[in-house]
Write a protein that holds these residues in place. Structure first.
Motif, mmCIF file in Angstrom:
data_model
loop_
_atom_site.group_PDB
_atom_site.id
_atom_site.type_symbol
_atom_site.label_atom_id
_atom_site.label_comp_id
_atom_site.label_asym_id
_atom_site.label_seq_id
_atom_site.Cartn_x
_atom_site.Cartn_y
_atom_site.Cartn_z
ATOM 1 N N ALA A 207 -14.997 -30.574 89.421
ATOM 2 C CA ALA A 207 -16.383 -31.039 89.546
ATOM 3 C C ALA A 207 -16.509 -32.247 90.456
ATOM 4 O O ALA A 207 -17.446 -32.334 91.261
ATOM 5 N N GLY A 208 -15.588 -33.199 90.339
ATOM 6 C CA GLY A 208 -15.672 -34.404 91.156
ATOM 7 C C GLY A 208 -15.538 -34.102 92.629
ATOM 8 O O GLY A 208 -16.290 -34.637 93.464
ATOM 9 N N ILE A 209 -14.587 -33.249 92.990
ATOM 10 C CA ILE A 209 -14.392 -32.881 94.394
ATOM 11 C C ILE A 209 -15.630 -32.176 94.937
ATOM 12 O O ILE A 209 -16.130 -32.502 96.026
ATOM 13 N N ILE A 210 -16.163 -31.226 94.175
ATOM 14 C CA ILE A 210 -17.327 -30.476 94.637
ATOM 15 C C ILE A 210 -18.546 -31.384 94.746
ATOM 16 O O ILE A 210 -19.295 -31.342 95.737
ATOM 17 N N ILE B 2 -11.841 -24.362 98.957
ATOM 18 C CA ILE B 2 -11.135 -23.330 99.725
ATOM 19 C C ILE B 2 -9.768 -23.796 100.206
ATOM 20 O O ILE B 2 -8.969 -22.975 100.676
ATOM 21 N N ALA B 3 -9.494 -25.085 100.128
ATOM 22 C CA ALA B 3 -8.172 -25.597 100.515
ATOM 23 C C ALA B 3 -7.952 -26.926 99.814
ATOM 24 O O ALA B 3 -8.904 -27.654 99.516
ATOM 25 N N GLU B 4 -6.699 -27.228 99.562
ATOM 26 C CA GLU B 4 -6.351 -28.486 98.911
ATOM 27 C C GLU B 4 -5.195 -29.141 99.649
ATOM 28 O O GLU B 4 -4.461 -28.479 100.407
ATOM 29 N N PHE C 240 -7.619 -33.965 96.586
ATOM 30 C CA PHE C 240 -8.373 -33.664 97.792
ATOM 31 C C PHE C 240 -8.688 -32.171 97.842
ATOM 32 O O PHE C 240 -7.854 -31.334 97.468
ATOM 33 N N GLY C 241 -9.874 -31.833 98.328
ATOM 34 C CA GLY C 241 -10.218 -30.434 98.509
ATOM 35 C C GLY C 241 -11.223 -30.242 99.618
ATOM 36 O O GLY C 241 -12.094 -31.091 99.836
ATOM 37 N N ALA D 143 -17.048 -29.623 103.741
ATOM 38 C CA ALA D 143 -16.839 -31.059 103.589
ATOM 39 C C ALA D 143 -15.585 -31.278 102.754
ATOM 40 O O ALA D 143 -15.153 -30.396 102.004
ATOM 41 N N ILE D 144 -15.011 -32.461 102.882
ATOM 42 C CA ILE D 144 -13.870 -32.846 102.056
ATOM 43 C C ILE D 144 -14.372 -33.644 100.863
ATOM 44 O O ILE D 144 -15.159 -34.588 101.023
ATOM 45 N N GLY D 145 -13.928 -33.255 99.680
ATOM 46 C CA GLY D 145 -14.179 -34.035 98.487
ATOM 47 C C GLY D 145 -12.902 -34.724 98.051
ATOM 48 O O GLY D 145 -11.827 -34.113 98.048
ATOM 49 N N VAL D 146 -13.015 -36.004 97.696
ATOM 50 C CA VAL D 146 -11.862 -36.803 97.256
ATOM 51 C C VAL D 146 -12.157 -37.309 95.848
ATOM 52 O O VAL D 146 -13.143 -38.017 95.629
#
Length: 355
Positions: A340-343, A70-72, A61-62, A49-52
């Motif tokens: 933490a926020g992205i995850i 795993i990517a940004e 973004f990640g 999933a993408i976390g913003v």
């Protein structure tokens, strides 16, 4: 954390897992005296999933798989997009670029520093980003990307990351705090995140530590973040140095600088950290008497001070509690840092999405 109804949005981690989750059924240690009655399920997230992480100065973004980013993509700056519609399009375009490189992304989660109507993902307001009032961000991102999307308060997103995958994994009664420019919180009771009637529960930075104290942003006297926010902490430290006959520039009174000074044995810096811990302990003790958590998880920039913060904090919390609270309570540093926020947003997106 955004679902079609408030009841659904408070889903327990022990509910039947979705196809993208796998439950581990081994009991986890707990500080609660009732822990033998609990059967914890730690989730392993096997889809992407993408976390913003939508901050007031930058948006990060990640692509998240399990506990890893795993990517940004390059961060974007809200100031470069004067209208909400322009910024939303930039967020969507960045997500689309990540989706092009990672074809198996299932959902998008976005954490924002403001009040959100959780079931609909509509932003009530973002105080640090002009013009962001009553914005249906969840629907707009979903329309532009074609993926299920959720929008969540950023402190709740941090709390979910720590609760599901980080330092708070295995606890059913947990309070997470993030300490920085402001103070955010997330409250978990009986394995469910507490949201409240208007989905704004957990704003611990707005709780009072003095009935006649400094007036907060909402005309609330004694608001915690008006004492221990980064800027307030620095200003109080500068004043303490001055009263000790030492002139310090405000830039030399940041949490990092005060940590270094305390570690070197500076009595003024040590006193500042003790005062900071005493103020924070007031809120933690109140939470203990009200909610009886098993643990606190503390993250954010100030928490990087480590034992400089946690040793006096433990002392002051213990001094305000009776043995049943004190003996079973844990105060833990967060596992995740700026990620933490992205995850957390990615975790929530996967839990919410019908994938």
């Amino acid at each position: 954390m955004q679902l079609s109804s408030p009841k659904a949005s408070q889903k327990s981690i022990t509910s039947p897992p979705h196809s993208h989750l796998r439950a581990s059924a081994s009991p986890q240690p707990s500080s609660s005296k009732h822990s033998s009655y609990y059967f914890h399920h730690i989730m392993e997230f096997t889809d992407k999933a993408i976390g913003v992480d939508f901050g007031g100065t930058s948006i990060k973004f990640g692509v998240v798989l399990g506990k890893q980013i795993i990517a940004e993509a390059p961060a974007i700056l809200p100031k470069d997009y004067p209208r909400p519609s322009e910024l939303i399009q930039a967020i969507a375009d960045t997500c689309l670029s990540l989706m092009e490189k990672h074809k198996d992304i299932k959902a998008i989660g976005c954490g924002v520093p403001g009040f959100v109507d959780t079931p609909t993902g509509r932003i009530h307001n973002l105080t640090n980003v002009p013009g962001w009032i009553d914005i249906p961000l969840q629907d707009l991102l979903s329309e532009k990307t074609g993926l299920p999307c959720i929008v969540e308060n950023d402190a709740n997103a941090m709390g979910v990351a720590e609760w599901k995958l980080g330092a708070g994994a295995g606890y059913q009664h947990l309070i997470c705090l993030t300490l920085g420019t402001g103070v955010g919180g997330a409250v978990i009771v009986n394995n469910q995140i507490v949201r409240g009637s208007q989905f704004v529960a957990g704003e611990l930075g707005q709780t009072s530590i003095h009935y006649n104290g400094r007036v907060g942003a909402y005309n609330n006297p004694g608001a915690l973040e008006d004492y221990i926010g980064n800027n307030e902490f620095a200003a109080d430290a500068q004043r303490a140095y001055f009263e000790a006959g030492i002139e310090k520039h405000i830039d030399d009174c940041t949490p990092a600088a005060l940590d270094a000074a305390a570690t070197a044995g500076c009595s003024v810096a040590l006193a500042c950290w003790d005062d900071f811990a005493r103020k924070l302990a007031c809120t933690l003790a109140n939470c203990c008497w009200l909610l009886n958590p098993e643990a606190f998880v503390i993250g954010g920039g100030i928490s990087k001070a480590g034992k400089t913060l946690f040793e006096p904090l433990r002392k002051h919390v213990d001094s305000q509690l009776s043995a049943p609270f004190r003996d079973h309570l844990r105060i833990l540093p967060a596992k995740f840092s700026n990620e933490a926020g992205i995850i957390g947003c990615a975790v929530l997106a996967l839990e919410t999405a019908d994938v």
